[in-house]
Design a protein around this motif. Sequence first.
Motif: not given
Length: 411
Positions: A95-105
């Motif tokens: 179970y995880f969640q994206v907190t910083r979309p720019e880092a995930a991209v």
Amino acid sequence: MGAGIGVGVIILAVLLIAVLVVLVKSVVLVPQATAAVIERLGRYTKTVSGQLTLLVPFVDRVRARVDLREQVVSFPPQPVITQDNLTVNIDTVVYFQVTRPEAAVYEINNYVVGVEQLTTTTLRNVVGGMTLEETLTSRERINSQLRGVLDEATSRWGLRVARVELKSIFPPPSIQESMEKQMKADREKRATILAAEGHRESAIKSAEGDKASRILLAQGEREAAILRAQAERQAEILRAEGRRAAAYLEAQGEAKAIATRFGAIKSGKPTPELLAYQYLQTLPEMARGEANKVWVVPSDFSGALQGFMRSLGTPGSDGVFRYEPSADDGDSDRGQDIDTSGWFDMPAPVAPVVVKDEPDEPPTRSTLPPLPLGPTASSPAAPSASGAHQADPRPLQSSRRLPTQGPYPQR
């Protein structure tokens, strides 16, 4: 003219289409819980979420849209070798969640694949230091270790790992069969232990019940023995009272019969011939015993009778000695009637025995009533030597008491 109008319409239509394209390119609607990474001329500019955004046409563009909600990813079973060289297949759920979309991209190409591979390698490291039994019984520890490693490794990717769970663990078939046999043996062992404990409890309860019944039976037998002894003693006392009363009455009757017989003899003025005749009638009775082999009749019997009559009688006119009664012989029958009204009264019953539960204390009983046991100073007087019998008109009583010491009646 017509050709010019047609060209004008085409140009107008092209302009309208261009305006529409520019409008579409310049306006972006980003829904809630979704982040849009915007680039300007290929360089990151900003991240917008849940709003209407205006872009510079042909300059700004949306690089990627990222879901900001918590995601649940289930990975297929991964083969893992334990410390005791057994291969097990383990399913994991992250179970995880994206907190910083720019880092995930920009920090990782595909963060889902990265989380999967990182979970697999971390799981092998953690389980590789455990045995199979520890792996099966330490799921919480494995989950916490996996979460700590994944959260630290994915933080630079703009991810936050909320939870890691081991969905299932599949040991080899041979190990599963052995485990099933072991579990079956454990269940049979527990069943046998429970059956033995039940049998023991049943035996203990039966023994306690038997003990209680034996104690009650012994107490009942003891009380019955005490009551029988009391009844025996009471019967013996009553029989002794009856024998004493019968003997006393028989003695009184015999005494009165003798007195009456002697009075009749005295009043009849017997002669020596009558006495000799009576003596001769008595001789056969005296010689009838089996021990009497020889009987001697005294030769001077008549002379003895004459001497007896001379000492007791008075010579008549014919020269024969006859007995003359004295003046107080007529009162010889006085006092022969004895009051026996209280002789056959039943004595008071013996007090019942109070049996206590304590075996060390003897049973208690109340004091017995006085029982008449024989003639005392208040009893009728014995016949005197002169033949007159004086009787006390009071009933025969006794002041003696039977001893009542001890747990059983004394006879």
